[in-house]
Design an enzyme around this catalytic site. Structure first.
Site, mmCIF file in Angstrom:
data_model
loop_
_atom_site.group_PDB
_atom_site.id
_atom_site.type_symbol
_atom_site.label_atom_id
_atom_site.label_comp_id
_atom_site.label_asym_id
_atom_site.label_seq_id
_atom_site.Cartn_x
_atom_site.Cartn_y
_atom_site.Cartn_z
ATOM 1 N N GLU A 1 0.759 -1.213 -0.105
ATOM 2 C CA GLU A 1 0.058 -0.069 -0.014
ATOM 3 C C GLU A 1 0.819 1.090 -0.026
ATOM 4 O O GLU A 1 0.245 2.431 0.288
ATOM 5 C CB GLU A 1 -1.064 -0.162 1.318
ATOM 6 C CG GLU A 1 -2.067 -1.148 1.006
ATOM 7 C CD GLU A 1 -2.981 -1.136 2.229
ATOM 8 O OE1 GLU A 1 -3.032 -0.446 3.177
ATOM 9 O OE2 GLU A 1 -3.995 -2.074 2.147
ATOM 10 N N LYS B 1 -15.633 -1.145 2.252
ATOM 11 C CA LYS B 1 -14.945 -1.547 1.009
ATOM 12 C C LYS B 1 -15.853 -1.957 0.090
ATOM 13 O O LYS B 1 -16.608 -3.274 0.355
ATOM 14 C CB LYS B 1 -13.829 -2.694 1.434
ATOM 15 C CG LYS B 1 -12.879 -2.211 2.382
ATOM 16 C CD LYS B 1 -11.821 -3.574 2.872
ATOM 17 C CE LYS B 1 -10.651 -3.152 3.567
ATOM 18 N NZ LYS B 1 -9.885 -4.313 4.090
#
Length: 430
Positions: A205, A339
């Protein structure tokens, strides 16, 4: 009304070099939308199914040709002819066609691709930005970012147990300034780590992934970077952590194995460990502090520090309104991570955000570790006035794409734009 005339899916690659699904939707009046579906590394066991081929001769079994075929051969013929503006109808039809609770028949990666691409096609046809199409003209709140600057756990090959250590520039007056603060701290952290002789390679990430002595050392080096960048921790910037404790929970023993620190803790000991960290450091948010099935542990944690720290349910709630409703009823956590691919449609995603807000929970719109250049979640965060977004570090184009889209949105909104900063933690007494 404008009918959907064509739907087409293909297999593409995500930020980790794994296949994912891309879907295009076309309408009779010239609307066009394209969506790229993300995927996760640490996944909750109750998430909607991400359909993979399992053919070891292609992409180590991670191909998505089955999901692509499900779009092109099974879903497209049923959705073509639908009004592109009927988002709820499109999503419901796909859920009904799938016929399972977890979208295990067609795959959430197939269904979500159509759901997001249809919304983009509708916005395109109207000549509206996606955030305005989804949220109307009340969509104006830029989210406070959670910026993941040290990676551990399943997101990095190091000895740090906790998955993400993040900064939140709550003291900034605008999103643009918040992003600048984050970038400056990110570069200061690189300098700090380099000065310690530590690795400055980045993880999935975009955060650094050094080998540190402990999880606590990750906190102290970030605090040093904040100071080095000229900011004040606990005022300009707060810390946030995604513990992802399901990744180091020993189900058989009912213990948490912090291998990097050589500690094995009971639920009670882990909760006390968090409480001590919160007392010692300016930590404002902890995600998945206990295993996704350790609801007693989550209750203990909420009762202990939930009044002063945002406790985010990711694997705990998996963007699922049934799970969230149970958590609200039991007084577990005070925030939900959102999400889109955990649940599989935009409609269900928006339902989860609405339920959270009505219960006084915060909602944090989130990326996945396997991302693409798709920036839909930036528009979702503004469309819902969610108040917070978690979309990685200040490096890697797959992460920066979301931040840059938020900069564009803030620019478009101009004087109407709102950046809440610390006010986005409206349910804390800190």
């Amino acid at each position: 009304m404008s009918m959907i005339t064509e739907i087409y899916a293909r297999e593409i690659l995500d930020s980790r070099g794994n296949p994912t699904v891309e879907v295009e939707v076309y309408t009779e009046d010239g609307g066009f939308g394209r969506a790229l579906v993300p995927s996760g590394a640490s996944t909750g066991e109750h998430e909607a199914v991400e359909l993979r081929d399992g053919d070891k001769s292609r992409y180590l079994g991670k191909g998505v040709l089955k999901a692509v075929d499900n779009v092109n051969e099974k879903l497209a013929p049923e959705i073509i002819g639908y009004d592109v503006f009927d988002q709820a109808g499109i999503d419901k039809k796909m859920i009904d066609l799938d016929g399972t609770k977890n979208k295990g028949n067609f795959g959430a990666n197939a269904i979500l691709g159509i759901s997001m691409a249809a919304a983009r096609a509708a916005a395109d046809e109207l000549g509206l930005p996606l955030y305005t199409y989804l949220g109307g003209f009340n969509a104006k709140t830029l989210p406070t970012p959670m910026m993941n600057i040290i990676n551990g756990g399943s997101h990095a090959d190091n000895n740090v147990d906790f998955q993400e250590f993040m900064i939140m520039p709550v003291g900034a007056p605008t999103f643009k300034e918040a992003l600048r603060m984050g970038a400056e701290i990110f570069h200061a952290l690189k300098s700090v780590l380099s000065g310690m002789g530590l690795n400055t390679a980045v993880g999935d990430e975009g955060g650094f992934a050094p080998n540190l002595k402990s999880n606590e050392e990750a906190i102290t080096v970030i605090l040093e970077a904040i100071e080095k960048a000229g900011y004040k921790a606990g005022e300009d910037v707060y810390l946030a952590m995604d513990v992802a404790s399901s990744e180091f929970y020993d189900k058989a023993a009912g213990k948490y194995n912090l291998a990097g620190e050589g500690k094995v803790l009971s639920t009670e000991e882990l909760v006390e460990f968090y409480a001590q960290l919160v007392d010692k450091y300016p930590i404002i948010s902890i995600e998945d502090g206990c295993d996704e099935n350790d609801w007693d542990g989550h209750k203990l944690l909420t009762d202990r520090i939930g009044h002063k720290v945002q406790l985010v349910g990711d694997d705990l709630f998996v963007t699922n309104t049934e799970k969230l409703a149970e958590g609200i009823e039991k007084g577990i956590a005070n925030s939900i991570l959102i999400k889109v691919n955990q649940i599989g449609t935009l409609t269900e995603t928006f339902d989860a955000i609405e339920m959270a807000k009505k219960a006084g929970y915060t909602a944090v719109v989130s990326h996945r570790s396997g991302e693409t250049e798709d920036s839909t979640i930036a528009d979702i965060a503004v469309a819902t006035n969610a108040g917070q977004i978690k979309t990685g570090s200040l490096s890697r184009t797959d992460r920066i794409a979301k931040y840059n889209q938020l900069l564009r949105i803030e620019d478009m909104l101009s004087d109407v734009a709102v950046y809440d900063g610390i006010k986005s933690f409206y349910n804390l007494k800190k």
